[in-house]
Enzyme design. Structure first.
Site, PDB file in Angstrom:
ATOM      1  N   GLY A  65       0.832  -1.217   0.000  1.00 50.83           N
ATOM      2  CA  GLY A  65       0.000   0.000   0.000  1.00 50.83           C
ATOM      3  C   GLY A  65       0.855   1.251   0.000  1.00 50.83           C
ATOM      4  O   GLY A  65       0.462   2.294   0.526  1.00 50.83           O
ATOM      5  N   GLY A 112      -0.523   4.650  -1.215  1.00 47.72           N
ATOM      6  CA  GLY A 112      -1.687   5.202  -0.519  1.00 47.72           C
ATOM      7  C   GLY A 112      -1.339   6.386   0.378  1.00 47.72           C
ATOM      8  O   GLY A 112      -0.190   6.845   0.414  1.00 47.72           O
ATOM      9  N   GLN A 113      -2.352   6.862   1.120  1.00 47.44           N
ATOM     10  CA  GLN A 113      -2.182   8.088   1.919  1.00 47.44           C
ATOM     11  C   GLN A 113      -1.036   7.963   2.917  1.00 47.44           C
ATOM     12  O   GLN A 113      -0.135   8.799   2.961  1.00 47.44           O
ATOM     13  CB  GLN A 113      -3.485   8.431   2.665  1.00 47.44           C
ATOM     14  CG  GLN A 113      -3.424   9.801   3.344  1.00 47.44           C
ATOM     15  CD  GLN A 113      -4.397   9.951   4.513  1.00 47.44           C
ATOM     16  OE1 GLN A 113      -4.952   8.977   5.009  1.00 47.44           O
ATOM     17  NE2 GLN A 113      -4.588  11.168   4.959  1.00 47.44           N
ATOM     18  N   ASP A 148       0.185  -7.146  -5.271  1.00 44.33           N
ATOM     19  CA  ASP A 148      -1.141  -7.061  -4.662  1.00 44.33           C
ATOM     20  C   ASP A 148      -1.155  -8.015  -3.468  1.00 44.33           C
ATOM     21  O   ASP A 148      -0.783  -9.185  -3.614  1.00 44.33           O
ATOM     22  CB  ASP A 148      -2.146  -7.505  -5.751  1.00 44.33           C
ATOM     23  CG  ASP A 148      -3.575  -7.441  -5.297  1.00 44.33           C
ATOM     24  OD1 ASP A 148      -3.824  -7.491  -4.086  1.00 44.33           O
ATOM     25  OD2 ASP A 148      -4.454  -7.368  -6.183  1.00 44.33           O
ATOM     26  N   TYR A 163     -15.714  -2.693   7.726  1.00 43.09           N
ATOM     27  CA  TYR A 163     -14.364  -2.214   8.025  1.00 43.09           C
ATOM     28  C   TYR A 163     -13.985  -2.606   9.460  1.00 43.09           C
ATOM     29  O   TYR A 163     -12.912  -3.155   9.706  1.00 43.09           O
ATOM     30  CB  TYR A 163     -14.336  -0.695   7.862  1.00 43.09           C
ATOM     31  CG  TYR A 163     -12.997  -0.047   8.067  1.00 43.09           C
ATOM     32  CD1 TYR A 163     -11.928  -0.327   7.222  1.00 43.09           C
ATOM     33  CD2 TYR A 163     -12.800   0.889   9.085  1.00 43.09           C
ATOM     34  CE1 TYR A 163     -10.698   0.304   7.393  1.00 43.09           C
ATOM     35  CE2 TYR A 163     -11.581   1.524   9.253  1.00 43.09           C
ATOM     36  CZ  TYR A 163     -10.536   1.224   8.407  1.00 43.09           C
ATOM     37  OH  TYR A 163      -9.323   1.853   8.571  1.00 43.09           O
ATOM     38  N   LYS A 167     -11.105  -5.031  10.949  1.00 44.36           N
ATOM     39  CA  LYS A 167     -10.047  -4.483  11.805  1.00 44.36           C
ATOM     40  C   LYS A 167      -9.931  -5.267  13.117  1.00 44.36           C
ATOM     41  O   LYS A 167      -8.829  -5.558  13.569  1.00 44.36           O
ATOM     42  CB  LYS A 167     -10.278  -2.982  12.056  1.00 44.36           C
ATOM     43  CG  LYS A 167      -9.958  -2.124  10.847  1.00 44.36           C
ATOM     44  CD  LYS A 167      -8.471  -2.163  10.510  1.00 44.36           C
ATOM     45  CE  LYS A 167      -8.149  -1.730   9.113  1.00 44.36           C
ATOM     46  NZ  LYS A 167      -6.743  -1.928   8.725  1.00 44.36           N
ATOM     47  N   ILE A 186      -6.392  10.333   9.750  1.00 45.30           N
ATOM     48  CA  ILE A 186      -5.057  10.881   9.481  1.00 45.30           C
ATOM     49  C   ILE A 186      -5.170  12.036   8.487  1.00 45.30           C
ATOM     50  O   ILE A 186      -5.785  11.895   7.421  1.00 45.30           O
ATOM     51  CB  ILE A 186      -4.111   9.799   8.900  1.00 45.30           C
ATOM     52  CG1 ILE A 186      -4.057   8.572   9.830  1.00 45.30           C
ATOM     53  CG2 ILE A 186      -2.713  10.361   8.664  1.00 45.30           C
ATOM     54  CD1 ILE A 186      -3.488   8.816  11.196  1.00 45.30           C
TER      55      ILE A 186
END
Ligand code: AKB
Length: 320
Positions: free
Chosen positions: A8, A11-12, A53, A142, A146, A172
């Site tokens: 990832g 990503g952010q 991936d 989600y 988690k 974030i």
């Protein structure tokens, strides 16, 4: 020197964490892995990049072998709002992807960092000063992934000795890469709205308190936890960490102090509002403070100064 793989990485969090890891451990020692989105030039040019991936274990395995990886920062995940729209995809990426990473770690003796989230809590959890150890019965896909992820990481630690650690991230806020499909994204978008149009329409109601954190603190949390003395860790997956708690009107007030013409109105999205209401208002992060010295550096005012400065400069250069 550690040999690190970041999933990832485009990503952010991944895009900034990868650069920080390269700075600390050396560019060649940190392999960025992306799935689909093209990496920025900075990410591509500063060290190794691979397409991998997390739902395809063979590809991950090849990267671990090629670079002799001993530490994995597993950032690839589907965020809360997208997970509600595509629950099967969220299960596949957040659970099967994590399982693949943990298996890889078990076979190759790697340490693993996995972010959990405030989303691991649910409506039955105490909302204020949410304890480290408390009720976790989330009602979103989600959240289900988690909590399951936290349990799976602890299981791999206890059963197989995998050095698995994680934090429960709040929302974030960053000025590099936009978040993709979360409930807390408004707290990033509001700054872009303020700089570009001097206005913003918020999809959460006034009074919706959530924990938040500025990106430099999020990066520090991941790196400090992975360097913490394992003998001092009572908990592992996952530590409550927070830096500030606010509702939309508070971030609006901070921006308005600096941009007086800034205006905000509300158009509530019922899906994201319901998710936000099921999450803590403010977590208690004492365990992180005691066990590995967690201490954030940015509060709302300091973060707002920095966000508006960085985004303002980008806007003047025509980069927004
Ligand atoms: C989201 O809103 O889904 C994420 C998170 C808090 O985990 N930013």
């Amino acid at each position: 020197m550690k040999r690190i793989m970041v999933t990832g990485a485009v990503g952010q969090i991944g895009s900034e964490l990868t650069l920080a890891l390269r700075e600390r451990y050396g560019n060649e020692n940190v392999v960025a892995c992306g799935r689909k989105t093209e990496p920025s030039k900075k990410l591509r040019d500063s060290g190794p990049f691979e397409w991998a991936d997390c739902t395809q274990p063979d590809k991950l395995h090849a990267v671990v072998k090629k670079y002799n990886i001993d530490t994995i920062y597993h950032l690839a995940a589907i965020l809360s709002a997208v997970a509600e729209a595509k629950p099967q995809l969220a299960w596949d990426v957040n659970i099967n992807g994590l399982y693949n990473v943990l298996e890889l770690a078990r076979e190759n003796n790697c340490a693993v960092f996995t972010p959990s989230s405030i989303g691991a809590f649910g409506p039955g959890t105490p909302l204020d000063n949410t304890p480290q150890d408390t009720i976790q019965r989330p009602n979103t896909m989600y959240g289900v992934t988690k909590v399951s992820g936290e349990l799976l990481c602890d299981y791999y630690h206890k059963r197989f000795g995998v050095d698995a650690r994680g934090v429960r991230y709040p929302g974030i806020i960053s000025n590099e890469t936009l978040p993709g499909g979360g409930t807390t994204d408004y707290a990033v978008a509001i700054y872009y709205g303020a700089i570009k149009e001097k206005k913003y329409t918020c999809y959460l109601k006034q009074g919706t308190y959530l924990d938040m954190m500025y990106m430099p603190d999020a990066i520090k949390a991941a790196m400090d936890l992975m360097e913490a003395d394992p003998d001092k860790l009572v908990h592992r997956n996952a530590f409550n960490v927070t830096a500030m708690s606010f509702a939309p009107e508070h971030i609006y007030d901070e921006i308005k102090k600096r941009i007086p013409e800034f205006a905000m109105d509300y158009e509530v999205d019922p899906v994201r509002q319901a998710i936000a209401e099921s999450w803590p208002n403010k977590m208690d992060d004492t365990a992180a403070k005691q066990e590995w010295g967690w201490e954030p550096s940015f509060n709302l005012a300091r973060m707002t100064d920095d966000m508006l400065k960085v985004l303002g400069d980008k806007y003047s250069r025509g980069e927004l």
